[in-house]
Design a protein around this motif. Structure first.
Motif, PDB file in Angstrom:
ATOM      1  N   ASP A 291     -67.496 -66.740   2.189  1.00  0.00           N
ATOM      2  CA  ASP A 291     -68.734 -66.907   2.951  1.00  0.00           C
ATOM      3  C   ASP A 291     -68.481 -66.971   4.453  1.00  0.00           C
TER       4      ASP A 291
ATOM      5  N   ARG B 225     -79.653 -65.248   3.238  1.00  0.00           N
ATOM      6  CA  ARG B 225     -80.478 -64.817   2.100  1.00  0.00           C
ATOM      7  C   ARG B 225     -79.847 -65.186   0.754  1.00  0.00           C
ATOM      8  N   ARG B 226     -78.573 -65.509   0.749  1.00  0.00           N
ATOM      9  CA  ARG B 226     -77.882 -65.799  -0.507  1.00  0.00           C
ATOM     10  C   ARG B 226     -78.185 -67.206  -0.991  1.00  0.00           C
TER      11      ARG B 226
ATOM     12  N   ARG C 217     -77.156 -62.780   8.584  1.00  0.00           N
ATOM     13  CA  ARG C 217     -78.444 -62.621   7.896  1.00  0.00           C
ATOM     14  C   ARG C 217     -78.248 -62.575   6.380  1.00  0.00           C
ATOM     15  N   GLN C 218     -77.197 -61.898   5.959  1.00  0.00           N
ATOM     16  CA  GLN C 218     -76.936 -61.769   4.526  1.00  0.00           C
ATOM     17  C   GLN C 218     -76.630 -63.138   3.910  1.00  0.00           C
TER      18      GLN C 218
ATOM     19  N   GLU D 230     -68.759 -56.079   2.069  1.00  0.00           N
ATOM     20  CA  GLU D 230     -69.212 -54.730   1.729  1.00  0.00           C
ATOM     21  C   GLU D 230     -68.180 -53.708   2.191  1.00  0.00           C
TER      22      GLU D 230
ATOM     23  N   PHE E 110     -69.487 -60.393  -1.600  1.00  0.00           N
ATOM     24  CA  PHE E 110     -69.962 -60.701  -0.247  1.00  0.00           C
ATOM     25  C   PHE E 110     -69.514 -59.653   0.762  1.00  0.00           C
TER      26      PHE E 110
ATOM     27  N   LYS F  11     -74.956 -58.982  10.933  1.00  0.00           N
ATOM     28  CA  LYS F  11     -75.360 -58.483   9.617  1.00  0.00           C
ATOM     29  C   LYS F  11     -75.034 -59.508   8.540  1.00  0.00           C
ATOM     30  N   TYR F  12     -73.814 -60.043   8.569  1.00  0.00           N
ATOM     31  CA  TYR F  12     -73.412 -60.995   7.529  1.00  0.00           C
ATOM     32  C   TYR F  12     -74.046 -62.363   7.732  1.00  0.00           C
TER      33      TYR F  12
END
Length: 529
Positions: free
Chosen positions: A293, A240-241, A236-237, A54, A52, A233-234
């Motif tokens: 998360d 999507r997960r 949105r990420q 980056e 998760f 950014k996270y």
């Protein structure tokens, strides 16, 4: 003819000067950048298995050096580990075994917290003082947390301290205004970035002489506040997960209780209404986060990754990268359990991301625990031209080792009378040898803010790790090679190994004059929350 001779001599002089300059550059001691992250868990980086968070710069850095898989902090909270990094000594020997100023006493505690020094003793010779004596320019940028003035970085060998703030957390958080003396700010700035700005300035100003930069980030310590662009950014990420499988939290109890709860009992209680909240729960249990998360925390981790990337890029642009040793480390495990220094704290369901930062799985526990999740840390070392590149080392090491390691890497004389508890791990970085060490030790004669387990200590020898608790003298024994998650307690089936390791631990405590805990004269177990 005279012009030719003059020109010849001028060229010869220039050539001699260039050769002298080149020789001096070759003989110059390497620079050292020690990049310390606060509360970064072993599993929080991409190169350590996070799917998760980056961390491309750190992942790339790991391929340029040696990544250690069994590196340890000397404590599961910050100040003791930082003292060990500075001195090469165990916290028990320093009598600085808890975060400063430490947890207060409560009547429900069976024992009294051991007394500690409220600062790093001035008599200790730090790595910064040692390097300064050898001509190094030294800078401390970020978190100190080893004592208020006159026991700050400037009194312990650092030429520069930014900011002038010695406590263990950012005064006003990570978003400007920071209200930190010595660190200017503008609206919209982020603390991790600003500290990196100052670190880059120090490198630029020190390019012509050896330097020691100790960039000790406040991140990723709470308050858990990510940089806004990275948070989005996270966010949105995460959307999507696919949803995570398994429980979001599990229960951990006190293994030293008069009747400790079994795994089955802990699992069944998790479904009971009395264990539904986020506080100190019945039977001395607390909840432990199981998934990575937290978008605020993920953003903090990536900002730290960007910080290291900026430093490495500036070293390269200044032609200093090939003469700079870089060490990345964390001071304790990730905060997977809430901070219950106030045992009556209740965390609202909508504020969990402010109280639980990460999951340390596959390791058990987290910050404030003697399980691996509290003390096993990411460690990457890059030693240009001498160290291995892109290698992984599984040998157990500990942060008392940094002092003698840095000295050996720089070609400076060791100081065994000072860094008494460390050994140089330079042979591991070079790939030219191993370590001759019997065991690693931990001593925490205090009650932790991050769980309701008893105070205790630990020893690791070979693949075995023994935990010994101080209230009721309970022990746990694990084989870490077979059981990295510390789920299979072998203390009942291997009594001889238990006796052997308890003897080791007892002898070590005597050797370092470890402080003991006294009975609490005001003990009132009925007041336990």
């Amino acid at each position: 003819m005279r012009r030719r001779i003059t020109g010849f001599f001028f060229a010869a002089i220039v050539a001699a000067l260039l050769m002298t300059t080149s020789a001096n550059a070759t003989e110059r001691h390497p620079n050292v950048v020690f990049f310390l992250v606060d509360d970064l868990g072993w599993h929080d980086l991409g190169c350590y298995g996070s799917s998760f968070h980056e961390t491309p710069n750190i992942d790339r850095f790991a391929k340029q050096g040696v990544r250690f898989t069994q590196a340890y902090a000397t404590c599961h909270v910050c100040s003791p580990t930082r003292a060990s990094i500075m001195t090469g000594r165990y916290p028990a020997r320093l009598h600085l075994t808890d975060w400063l100023p430490g947890r207060r006493e409560f009547s429900f505690q069976k024992l009294q917290n051991a007394r500690i020094h409220k600062h790093l003793p001035r008599a200790e010779i730090t790595i910064a003082e040692t390097l300064k004596k050898h001509g190094y320019r030294t800078a401390h940028i970020g978190k100190w947390h080893l004592g208020e003035d006159p026991f700050g970085p400037r009194q312990q060998g650092f030429d520069i301290q930014i900011p002038r703030w010695n406590k263990g957390w950012p005064k006003a958080g990570y978003h400007a205004p920071f209200r930190l003396d010595g660190l200017s700010d503008k609206p919209g700035q982020y603390l991790t970035d600003r500290l990196t700005d100052e670190a880059v300035k120090f490198i630029e100003a020190s390019r012509d002489r050896p330097f020691f930069l100790y960039l000790s980030h406040f991140a990723v310590h709470d308050p858990i506040q990510g940089r806004k662009d990275l948070v989005e950014k996270y966010r949105r990420q995460l959307q999507r997960r696919p949803p995570s499988t398994g429980p979001d939290f599990i229960l951990e109890g006190n293994p030293d209780a008069l009747r400790p709860l079994s795994k089955q009992e802990l699992t069944s209680r998790l479904r009971h209404p009395a264990w539904s909240g986020f506080r100190v729960l019945p039977d001395q249990t607390v909840k432990i986060k199981q998934h990575q998360d937290n978008i605020q925390f993920a953003a903090m981790v990536e900002s730290v990754d960007q910080s290291l990337g900026r430093l490495l890029a500036r070293l390269k642009s200044l032609d200093l990268a090939d003469n700079t040793i870089v060490i990345l480390f964390s001071d304790n495990g990730g905060m997977s359990a809430g901070n219950f220094g106030n045992p009556r704290r209740v965390i609202a369901p909508g504020r969990l991301d402010r109280a639980f930062s990460t999951s340390n799985l596959p390791l058990r526990g987290g910050k404030g625990w003697l399980y691996e999740g509290g003390i096993r840390e990411p460690l990457i070392i890059k030693w240009p031209h001498r160290g291995q590149r892109g290698k992984v080392c599984d040998v157990p090491v500990i942060c008392t080792d940094f002092f003698p390691t840095i000295l050996e890497m720089l070609g400076l004389p060791l100081q065994p009378g000072q860094h008494a508890d460390g050994v140089s791990i330079a042979p591991l970085v070079k790939g030219s040898g191993t370590l001759d060490r019997e065991a690693l030790f931990w001593h925490f004669p205090h009650y932790s803010n991050h769980g309701m387990q008893s105070p205790g200590g630990a020893v690791r020898a070979g693949d075995y790790k023994l935990l010994e608790y101080f209230e009721n003298n309970t022990v746990q024994l694990f084989n870490l090679k077979a059981d990295i998650g510390e789920q299979n307690d072998l203390s009942g089936s291997e009594p001889e190994k238990v006796a052997e390791m308890r003897t080791l631990l007892k002898a070590w405590r005597i050797d370092v004059s470890a402080a003991t805990m006294l009975p609490n004269p005001d003990y009132a177990p009925e007041k336990r929350p």
